[in-house]
Design a protein around this motif. Structure first.
Motif, PDB file in Angstrom:
ATOM      1  N   GLN A   1       0.877  -1.302  -0.254  1.00  0.00           N
ATOM      2  CA  GLN A   1       0.465  -0.387   0.094  1.00  0.00           C
ATOM      3  C   GLN A   1       0.750   1.453  -0.055  1.00  0.00           C
ATOM      4  O   GLN A   1       2.152   0.951   0.338  1.00  0.00           O
ATOM      5  N   VAL A   2       0.740   2.273  -0.725  1.00  0.00           N
ATOM      6  CA  VAL A   2       1.182   3.088  -1.155  1.00  0.00           C
ATOM      7  C   VAL A   2       1.237   4.340   0.576  1.00  0.00           C
ATOM      8  O   VAL A   2      -0.097   4.279   1.254  1.00  0.00           O
ATOM      9  N   GLN A   3       2.236   4.746   1.031  1.00  0.00           N
ATOM     10  CA  GLN A   3       2.056   5.302   2.307  1.00  0.00           C
ATOM     11  C   GLN A   3       2.275   7.094   1.800  1.00  0.00           C
ATOM     12  O   GLN A   3       3.103   7.164   0.836  1.00  0.00           O
ATOM     13  N   LEU A   4       1.795   7.867   2.485  1.00  0.00           N
ATOM     14  CA  LEU A   4       1.850   9.386   1.998  1.00  0.00           C
ATOM     15  C   LEU A   4       2.353  10.350   3.452  1.00  0.00           C
ATOM     16  O   LEU A   4       1.858   9.556   4.412  1.00  0.00           O
ATOM     17  N   VAL A   5       3.391  10.809   3.418  1.00  0.00           N
ATOM     18  CA  VAL A   5       3.822  11.785   4.734  1.00  0.00           C
ATOM     19  C   VAL A   5       3.528  12.417   4.537  1.00  0.00           C
ATOM     20  O   VAL A   5       4.250  13.456   3.447  1.00  0.00           O
ATOM     21  N   GLU A   6       2.299  13.858   5.341  1.00  0.00           N
ATOM     22  CA  GLU A   6       2.729  15.364   5.245  1.00  0.00           C
ATOM     23  C   GLU A   6       3.353  16.105   5.960  1.00  0.00           C
ATOM     24  O   GLU A   6       4.212  15.105   6.835  1.00  0.00           O
ATOM     25  N   SER A   7       4.842  17.006   5.421  1.00  0.00           N
ATOM     26  CA  SER A   7       5.144  17.629   5.802  1.00  0.00           C
ATOM     27  C   SER A   7       4.765  18.946   5.761  1.00  0.00           C
ATOM     28  O   SER A   7       4.107  19.604   4.908  1.00  0.00           O
ATOM     29  N   GLY A   8       5.462  20.233   6.583  1.00  0.00           N
ATOM     30  CA  GLY A   8       5.436  21.389   6.409  1.00  0.00           C
ATOM     31  C   GLY A   8       4.312  22.612   7.039  1.00  0.00           C
ATOM     32  O   GLY A   8       4.417  24.146   6.998  1.00  0.00           O
ATOM     33  N   GLY A   9       3.947  21.707   8.512  1.00  0.00           N
ATOM     34  CA  GLY A   9       2.669  22.372   8.654  1.00  0.00           C
ATOM     35  C   GLY A   9       3.623  23.251   9.980  1.00  0.00           C
ATOM     36  O   GLY A   9       4.723  22.894  10.183  1.00  0.00           O
ATOM     37  N   GLY A  10       2.378  24.142  11.037  1.00  0.00           N
ATOM     38  CA  GLY A  10       3.478  25.198  11.704  1.00  0.00           C
ATOM     39  C   GLY A  10       2.517  25.617  12.270  1.00  0.00           C
ATOM     40  O   GLY A  10       1.157  25.878  11.564  1.00  0.00           O
ATOM     41  N   LEU A  11       3.194  27.172  12.795  1.00  0.00           N
ATOM     42  CA  LEU A  11       1.845  28.210  12.981  1.00  0.00           C
ATOM     43  C   LEU A  11       2.414  29.715  12.657  1.00  0.00           C
ATOM     44  O   LEU A  11       3.960  29.542  11.770  1.00  0.00           O
ATOM     45  N   VAL A  12       1.641  30.396  11.734  1.00  0.00           N
ATOM     46  CA  VAL A  12       1.901  31.722  11.051  1.00  0.00           C
ATOM     47  C   VAL A  12       0.614  32.018  10.938  1.00  0.00           C
ATOM     48  O   VAL A  12       0.147  31.975  11.788  1.00  0.00           O
ATOM     49  N   GLN A  13       0.794  34.147  10.856  1.00  0.00           N
ATOM     50  CA  GLN A  13       0.211  34.631  11.795  1.00  0.00           C
ATOM     51  C   GLN A  13      -0.985  35.266  10.573  1.00  0.00           C
ATOM     52  O   GLN A  13      -0.575  34.419   9.458  1.00  0.00           O
ATOM     53  N   ALA A  14      -1.548  35.439  10.524  1.00  0.00           N
ATOM     54  CA  ALA A  14      -2.784  35.039   9.671  1.00  0.00           C
ATOM     55  C   ALA A  14      -2.675  36.432   8.559  1.00  0.00           C
ATOM     56  O   ALA A  14      -1.920  37.488   9.173  1.00  0.00           O
ATOM     57  N   GLY A  15      -2.805  36.141   7.142  1.00  0.00           N
ATOM     58  CA  GLY A  15      -2.076  36.547   6.130  1.00  0.00           C
ATOM     59  C   GLY A  15      -0.948  35.978   6.151  1.00  0.00           C
ATOM     60  O   GLY A  15      -0.719  36.783   4.637  1.00  0.00           O
ATOM     61  N   GLY A  16      -0.077  34.779   6.341  1.00  0.00           N
ATOM     62  CA  GLY A  16       0.999  34.959   6.035  1.00  0.00           C
ATOM     63  C   GLY A  16       0.685  33.499   5.019  1.00  0.00           C
ATOM     64  O   GLY A  16      -0.456  33.130   4.324  1.00  0.00           O
ATOM     65  N   SER A  17       1.698  32.619   4.786  1.00  0.00           N
ATOM     66  CA  SER A  17       1.297  31.362   3.775  1.00  0.00           C
ATOM     67  C   SER A  17       2.578  30.504   4.410  1.00  0.00           C
ATOM     68  O   SER A  17       3.274  30.562   5.346  1.00  0.00           O
ATOM     69  N   LEU A  18       1.911  29.155   4.403  1.00  0.00           N
ATOM     70  CA  LEU A  18       2.581  27.507   4.128  1.00  0.00           C
ATOM     71  C   LEU A  18       2.505  27.503   3.098  1.00  0.00           C
ATOM     72  O   LEU A  18       1.758  27.076   2.309  1.00  0.00           O
ATOM     73  N   SER A  19       3.057  26.484   3.029  1.00  0.00           N
ATOM     74  CA  SER A  19       3.473  25.670   1.767  1.00  0.00           C
ATOM     75  C   SER A  19       4.112  24.035   2.204  1.00  0.00           C
ATOM     76  O   SER A  19       4.536  23.554   3.136  1.00  0.00           O
ATOM     77  N   LEU A  20       3.086  23.142   2.021  1.00  0.00           N
ATOM     78  CA  LEU A  20       2.719  21.485   2.873  1.00  0.00           C
ATOM     79  C   LEU A  20       3.376  20.994   1.400  1.00  0.00           C
ATOM     80  O   LEU A  20       3.042  20.831   0.227  1.00  0.00           O
ATOM     81  N   SER A  21       3.992  19.879   1.796  1.00  0.00           N
ATOM     82  CA  SER A  21       3.653  18.773   1.317  1.00  0.00           C
ATOM     83  C   SER A  21       3.810  17.531   1.383  1.00  0.00           C
ATOM     84  O   SER A  21       3.189  17.061   2.635  1.00  0.00           O
ATOM     85  N   CYS A  22       3.251  16.496  -0.009  1.00  0.00           N
ATOM     86  CA  CYS A  22       2.770  15.161   0.327  1.00  0.00           C
ATOM     87  C   CYS A  22       3.446  13.947  -0.198  1.00  0.00           C
ATOM     88  O   CYS A  22       3.564  14.142  -1.615  1.00  0.00           O
TER      89      CYS A  22
END
Length: 123
Positions: A1-22
């Motif tokens: 079975q394929v395993q998926l791993v997310e990363s890139g989460g965190g704490l950011v202020q409103a109006g900011g940006s984040l990039s998640l990976s899978c």
């Protein structure tokens, strides 16, 4: 079975940006349509958007359209969720999911899921 791993989460202020990976454990990730979901505390899991197997098509729910962008690099077996103009209501655990049965899967069902990554947007 394929395993998926997310990363890139965190704490950011409103109006900011984040990039998640899978990242997927398979070298044939191009055979899987991918979706992103999120689940806020005490709320049901919510579909956010999806991308087709070849990356040529995307779909977003209205609440994130224009702020979030899903892309993929099949050579790296990775799908990305770029989140801009974040709002406190975007706070949730974000999950990616993959499915091989269709070119693009909107809302589901999905064959496999990642474990999630926390995104917290402060006001």
């Amino acid at each position: 079975q394929v395993q998926l791993v997310e990363s890139g989460g965190g704490l950011v202020q409103a109006g900011g940006s984040l990039s998640l990976s899978c990242a997927a454990s398979t070298r044939t990730f191009s055979s899987y349509a991918v979706g992103w979901f999120r689940q806020a505390p005490k709320k049901e899991r919510e579909f956010v958007g999806a991308i087709s197997k070849n990356g040529g098509s995307t779909y977003y729910v209205p609440s994130v359209k224009g702020r979030f962008t899903i892309s993929r690099d099949n050579a790296k077996n990775t799908v990305y969720l770029q989140m801009n103009s974040l709002k406190p209501e975007d706070t949730a655990v974000y999950y990616c999911a993959a499915d091989p049965s269709r070119e693009m899967v909107v809302r589901g069902p999905y064959y496999c899921w990642g474990q999630g990554t926390q995104v917290t947007v402060s006001s």
